[in-house]
Enzyme design. Structure first.
Site, PDB file in Angstrom:
ATOM      1  N   HIS A 297       8.311   5.693   5.363  1.00 48.08           N
ATOM      2  CA  HIS A 297       7.501   6.426   6.476  1.00 48.08           C
ATOM      3  C   HIS A 297       6.812   5.795   7.418  1.00 48.08           C
ATOM      4  CE1 HIS A 297       5.281   6.209   2.660  1.00 48.08           C
ATOM      5  NE2 HIS A 297       4.168   6.374   3.417  1.00 48.08           N
TER       6      HIS A 297
ATOM      7  N   GLY B 270       0.594  -1.178  -0.015  1.00 51.91           N
ATOM      8  CA  GLY B 270      -0.134  -0.012   0.028  1.00 51.91           C
ATOM      9  C   GLY B 270       0.793   1.187  -0.064  1.00 51.91           C
ATOM     10  N   GLN B 271       2.079   0.939  -0.225  1.00 54.97           N
ATOM     11  CA  GLN B 271       3.027   2.207  -0.206  1.00 54.97           C
ATOM     12  C   GLN B 271       2.774   3.179  -1.285  1.00 54.97           C
ATOM     13  OE1 GLN B 271       7.405   1.851  -1.000  1.00 54.97           O
ATOM     14  NE2 GLN B 271       7.703   2.607   1.114  1.00 54.97           N
TER      15      GLN B 271
HETATM   16  P1  AMP Z   1       1.517   5.515   2.122  1.00 50.71           P
HETATM   17  O1  AMP Z   1       0.209   5.242   1.493  1.00 50.71           O
HETATM   18  O2  AMP Z   1       1.945   4.782   3.294  1.00 50.71           O
HETATM   19  O3  AMP Z   1       2.707   5.596   0.985  1.00 50.71           O
HETATM   20  O4  AMP Z   1       1.260   6.910   2.742  1.00 50.71           O
HETATM   21  C1  AMP Z   1       1.452   8.134   2.089  1.00 50.71           C
HETATM   22  C2  AMP Z   1       0.906   9.321   2.884  1.00 50.71           C
HETATM   23  O5  AMP Z   1       1.422  10.254   2.434  1.00 50.71           O
HETATM   24  C3  AMP Z   1      -0.549   9.458   2.542  1.00 50.71           C
HETATM   25  O6  AMP Z   1      -1.305   9.107   3.864  1.00 50.71           O
HETATM   26  C4  AMP Z   1      -0.642  10.757   2.227  1.00 50.71           C
HETATM   27  O7  AMP Z   1      -1.913  11.497   2.725  1.00 50.71           O
HETATM   28  C5  AMP Z   1       0.584  11.325   2.563  1.00 50.71           C
HETATM   29  N1  AMP Z   1       0.948  12.563   2.109  1.00 50.71           N
HETATM   30  C6  AMP Z   1       1.008  12.613   0.511  1.00 50.71           C
HETATM   31  N2  AMP Z   1       1.656  13.943   0.072  1.00 50.71           N
HETATM   32  C7  AMP Z   1       1.876  14.483   1.342  1.00 50.71           C
HETATM   33  C8  AMP Z   1       2.517  15.803   1.624  1.00 50.71           C
HETATM   34  N3  AMP Z   1       2.619  16.581   0.729  1.00 50.71           N
HETATM   35  N4  AMP Z   1       2.514  16.064   2.952  1.00 50.71           N
HETATM   36  C9  AMP Z   1       2.107  15.395   3.800  1.00 50.71           C
HETATM   37  N5  AMP Z   1       1.677  14.277   3.576  1.00 50.71           N
HETATM   38  C10 AMP Z   1       1.434  13.909   2.367  1.00 50.71           C
END
Ligand code: AMP
Length: 152
Positions: free
Chosen positions: A101, A94-95
């Site tokens: 992160h 799901g990344q």
């Molecule tokens: P994942 O699905 O684990 O890769 O999570 C990526 C996360 O990054 C998601 O929850 C997004 O809402 C978050 N995200 C994407 N762009 C930004 C941004 N510019 N600032 C903060 N969070 C972000």
């Protein structure tokens, strides 16, 4: 900053703004722009690697120290000691952003969130079936052998 350039490395380098919560020598914590609930924070290492296992022991250690430090801040603000902490470690899990992160989500009674078990809604709920100890022991044995082969 080492590694590939990702959305998060642009945030770390200040090219894209973020809502910073805390930072350390090798990590940054900022609010997720699509929070699952208030306080949903991402803790990100400066090093842009897709998988946790690609980080060095020192980077891992500092990252988890960052998680705990950020938890302390969120705990004080949201008056809770309980958190859901999650990592999508690679795209199949799901990344979306290929840069390690850690999702840090403060929890409180009735916040509408579920547990990790909800990721597999079709698996039998714990307690509803007998554990298959034969299969579990076989797998654990194979995994220990693999650990030895891997030099563990
Ligand atoms: P994942 O699905 O684990 O890769 O999570 C990526 C996360 O990054 C998601 O929850 C997004 O809402 C978050 N995200 C994407 N762009 C930004 C941004 N510019 N600032 C903060 N969070 C972000």
């Amino acid at each position: 900053m080492a590694g590939e350039t990702t959305l998060f490395s642009k945030i770390i380098d200040g090219e894209i703004p973020c809502c910073e919560v805390a930072k350390g020598a090798s990590w940054l914590a900022f609010l997720d722009i699509n929070p699952r609930r208030p306080g949903h924070t991402l803790v990100v290492p400066h090093e842009a690697k897709m998988h946790l296992a690609e980080l060095s022991p020192r980077q891992l250690s500092e990252l988890w120290q960052g998680v705990v430090e950020t938890q302390g801040i969120l705990s004080s603000h949201f008056k809770t000691d309980d958190f859901s902490i999650g990592i999508h470690d690679g795209p199949i899990s799901g990344q979306e952003v290929p840069h390690v992160h850690i999702h840090l989500i403060p929890r409180s009674q009735g916040d509408g969130g579920l547990s990790l078990l909800a990721c597999w809604p079709d698996a039998p709920h714990p307690g509803t079936t007998e554990p298959d100890f034969i299969a579990l022991n076989e797998l654990a044995s194979a995994l220990r052998e693999m650990g030895e082969e891997n030099g563990g």
